[in-house]
Scaffold this motif. Sequence first.
Motif, PDB file in Angstrom:
ATOM      1  N   UNK A 298       0.842  -1.208   0.000  1.00  0.00           N
ATOM      2  CA  UNK A 298       0.000   0.000   0.000  1.00  0.00           C
ATOM      3  C   UNK A 298       0.867   1.244   0.000  1.00  0.00           C
ATOM      4  N   UNK A 299       0.586   2.134  -0.935  1.00  0.00           N
ATOM      5  CA  UNK A 299       1.276   3.419  -0.991  1.00  0.00           C
ATOM      6  C   UNK A 299       0.220   4.493  -1.216  1.00  0.00           C
ATOM      7  N   UNK A 300       0.077   5.406  -0.276  1.00  0.00           N
ATOM      8  CA  UNK A 300      -0.922   6.473  -0.451  1.00  0.00           C
ATOM      9  C   UNK A 300      -0.606   7.301  -1.691  1.00  0.00           C
ATOM     10  N   UNK A 301      -1.623   7.946  -2.291  1.00  0.00           N
ATOM     11  CA  UNK A 301      -1.345   8.815  -3.427  1.00  0.00           C
ATOM     12  C   UNK A 301      -0.344   9.911  -3.028  1.00  0.00           C
ATOM     13  N   UNK A 302       0.487  10.386  -3.970  1.00  0.00           N
ATOM     14  CA  UNK A 302       1.547  11.334  -3.621  1.00  0.00           C
ATOM     15  C   UNK A 302       1.107  12.511  -2.752  1.00  0.00           C
ATOM     16  N   UNK A 303      -0.072  13.054  -2.972  1.00  0.00           N
ATOM     17  CA  UNK A 303      -0.509  14.210  -2.170  1.00  0.00           C
ATOM     18  C   UNK A 303      -0.699  13.849  -0.699  1.00  0.00           C
ATOM     19  N   UNK A 304      -0.900  12.557  -0.408  1.00  0.00           N
ATOM     20  CA  UNK A 304      -1.033  12.138   0.990  1.00  0.00           C
ATOM     21  C   UNK A 304       0.273  11.558   1.528  1.00  0.00           C
ATOM     22  N   UNK A 305       1.293  11.452   0.641  1.00  0.00           N
ATOM     23  CA  UNK A 305       2.627  11.014   1.086  1.00  0.00           C
ATOM     24  C   UNK A 305       3.421  12.203   1.609  1.00  0.00           C
ATOM     25  N   UNK A 306       3.382  13.319   0.873  1.00  0.00           N
ATOM     26  CA  UNK A 306       4.059  14.525   1.365  1.00  0.00           C
ATOM     27  C   UNK A 306       3.200  15.102   2.496  1.00  0.00           C
ATOM     28  N   UNK A 307       3.753  16.087   3.207  1.00  0.00           N
ATOM     29  CA  UNK A 307       3.058  16.591   4.390  1.00  0.00           C
ATOM     30  C   UNK A 307       1.676  17.141   4.045  1.00  0.00           C
ATOM     31  N   UNK A 308       0.707  16.822   4.871  1.00  0.00           N
ATOM     32  CA  UNK A 308      -0.674  17.239   4.636  1.00  0.00           C
ATOM     33  C   UNK A 308      -1.429  17.162   5.960  1.00  0.00           C
ATOM     34  N   UNK A 309      -2.622  17.753   5.980  1.00  0.00           N
ATOM     35  CA  UNK A 309      -3.388  17.765   7.230  1.00  0.00           C
ATOM     36  C   UNK A 309      -4.403  16.634   7.295  1.00  0.00           C
ATOM     37  N   UNK A 310      -4.662  15.991   6.143  1.00  0.00           N
ATOM     38  CA  UNK A 310      -5.600  14.859   6.150  1.00  0.00           C
ATOM     39  C   UNK A 310      -5.051  13.771   7.076  1.00  0.00           C
ATOM     40  N   UNK A 311      -3.733  13.524   6.970  1.00  0.00           N
ATOM     41  CA  UNK A 311      -3.152  12.455   7.795  1.00  0.00           C
ATOM     42  C   UNK A 311      -3.196  12.806   9.284  1.00  0.00           C
ATOM     43  N   UNK A 312      -3.123  14.096   9.585  1.00  0.00           N
ATOM     44  CA  UNK A 312      -3.170  14.519  11.001  1.00  0.00           C
ATOM     45  C   UNK A 312      -4.604  14.370  11.530  1.00  0.00           C
ATOM     46  N   UNK A 313      -5.568  14.786  10.707  1.00  0.00           N
ATOM     47  CA  UNK A 313      -6.968  14.634  11.111  1.00  0.00           C
ATOM     48  C   UNK A 313      -7.308  13.152  11.285  1.00  0.00           C
ATOM     49  N   UNK A 314      -6.810  12.311  10.358  1.00  0.00           N
ATOM     50  CA  UNK A 314      -7.101  10.869  10.440  1.00  0.00           C
ATOM     51  C   UNK A 314      -6.463  10.244  11.681  1.00  0.00           C
ATOM     52  N   UNK A 315      -5.207  10.615  11.981  1.00  0.00           N
ATOM     53  CA  UNK A 315      -4.566  10.111  13.207  1.00  0.00           C
ATOM     54  C   UNK A 315      -5.411  10.548  14.407  1.00  0.00           C
ATOM     55  N   UNK A 316      -6.005  11.744  14.319  1.00  0.00           N
ATOM     56  CA  UNK A 316      -6.900  12.239  15.357  1.00  0.00           C
ATOM     57  C   UNK A 316      -8.122  11.346  15.488  1.00  0.00           C
ATOM     58  N   UNK A 317      -8.691  10.947  14.357  1.00  0.00           N
ATOM     59  CA  UNK A 317      -9.848  10.036  14.370  1.00  0.00           C
ATOM     60  C   UNK A 317      -9.471   8.725  15.055  1.00  0.00           C
ATOM     61  N   UNK A 318      -8.328   8.167  14.651  1.00  0.00           N
ATOM     62  CA  UNK A 318      -7.893   6.873  15.220  1.00  0.00           C
ATOM     63  C   UNK A 318      -7.712   6.982  16.736  1.00  0.00           C
ATOM     64  N   UNK A 319      -7.134   8.087  17.184  1.00  0.00           N
ATOM     65  CA  UNK A 319      -6.878   8.248  18.624  1.00  0.00           C
ATOM     66  C   UNK A 319      -8.171   8.537  19.379  1.00  0.00           C
ATOM     67  N   UNK A 320      -9.020   9.341  18.773  1.00  0.00           N
ATOM     68  CA  UNK A 320     -10.299   9.673  19.423  1.00  0.00           C
ATOM     69  C   UNK A 320     -11.167   8.417  19.594  1.00  0.00           C
ATOM     70  N   UNK A 321     -11.134   7.541  18.584  1.00  0.00           N
ATOM     71  CA  UNK A 321     -11.898   6.282  18.666  1.00  0.00           C
ATOM     72  C   UNK A 321     -11.459   5.465  19.881  1.00  0.00           C
ATOM     73  N   UNK A 322     -10.167   5.610  20.260  1.00  0.00           N
ATOM     74  CA  UNK A 322      -9.632   4.852  21.402  1.00  0.00           C
ATOM     75  C   UNK A 322      -9.678   5.667  22.699  1.00  0.00           C
ATOM     76  N   UNK A 323     -10.225   6.871  22.618  1.00  0.00           N
ATOM     77  CA  UNK A 323     -10.314   7.730  23.809  1.00  0.00           C
ATOM     78  C   UNK A 323      -8.988   8.342  24.226  1.00  0.00           C
ATOM     79  N   UNK A 324      -8.031   8.409  23.286  1.00  0.00           N
ATOM     80  CA  UNK A 324      -6.700   8.936  23.624  1.00  0.00           C
ATOM     81  C   UNK A 324      -6.661  10.463  23.465  1.00  0.00           C
ATOM     82  N   UNK A 325      -7.294  11.142  24.394  1.00  0.00           N
ATOM     83  CA  UNK A 325      -7.416  12.609  24.319  1.00  0.00           C
ATOM     84  C   UNK A 325      -6.297  13.261  25.126  1.00  0.00           C
TER      85      UNK A 325
END
Length: 352
Positions: A298-325
């Motif tokens: 699996x390789x994300x499309x180039x726009x999601x490989x270089x720095x972006x905020x989608x990956x930060x928001x998604x990491x936020x989703x993953x952590x929020x789902x686990x209650x890691x606030x």
Amino acid sequence: MIVLGIETSCDETAAAVVDGEGRVLGQAILSQIAEHVPYGGIVPEIAARAHLAHVDRLVTKAMDDAGLRYADLSGIAATAGPGLIGGVLVGLMTAKAISAVHHLPLLAINHLEGHALTARFTDHVAFPYLLLLVSGGHCQLLAVEGVGRYRRLGTTVDDAAGEAFDKVAKMLGLGYPGGPAIARAAEAGDKTRFAFPRPLKGKPGCDFSFSGLKTAVRLAAEALPAGAFSEKDLADLAASFQAAVVESIADRVTRAVEIFRKDYPDGKALVVSGGVAANTELRAMLMKTAGKAGLSFAAPPPALCTDNAVMIAWAGVERLKLGLIDGLDFKARPRWPLDPTAPKATGAGVKA
Ligand code: KG4
Ligand code: ZN
């Protein structure tokens, strides 16, 4: 679940809104590259000021793009490190302010975890998986066991892969950022013309090294007639350098795959992330390596490989789902390893 993410750790100011199902609802990104080009690299002070000048507008734009109000959000995520500390502070303070005013959970995200979890957003990859994280500041092989659970198998003993691309590009007068410039120049080049070393190839372990290769390119360029070289010379140097990087990484990844398959028998995927993952030659090699090992790739499309905020928001989703606030007292971190227990890398120029 809907999370707003903010990224300001390097030279991109970015904001994005994603939902729990992995959809991008809105985003805005501004590259500062033009402001750093005259200096041939990123100037931290200029970066921090530019983040400050633009972050509010970009957050508003991402929210407008999503057609949402702060009350619609489940949480607010921002990169809290590692990175250029002035920029990290700008993004994290912005998120803390939104969190405090709108009573939203704060998610302080490790930028590297953002890169690491992107493949779960794009390809729904299940844990555990083997990750090659290759960017301008990082070059690591990690077993990703879960959210917040990483085991480092290898790292660079000198330069990061992207840094090597950037330095060689600067040396060859190809400008900044170097990765895309080298990749473009290499398209017309003969990768067999210069026999550059494949650093650490065949050596035990999964560490990386690129500084010797960089020197070899410099010596080869200096040896060309009268110090001036043709377009053809430039293309051949770029292609030969890129081939050496890819082959060296291939060797390291092959070793990491062996460890991963032994230690994680349920692991099924090889994932690449970070800016250098945008490199087509590298992606092709990794796909082949994964195929040979019976792993999916699996390789994300180039726009999601270089720095972006989608990956930060998604990491936020993953952590929020686990209650890691996180608390509003969370401090920005210039350094923040994903695997704090990993031994320090030693080798050329690196002290134990
Ligand atoms: O992940 P990223 O956007 O920022 C960091 O966190 O470092 O990665 C930027 C790095 C730069 O060194 C850039 O030269 C490299 O990724 N890069 C590439 C390519 N596109 C970007 N390297 C090789 N080939 C590419 N096509
Ligand atoms: Zn990055």
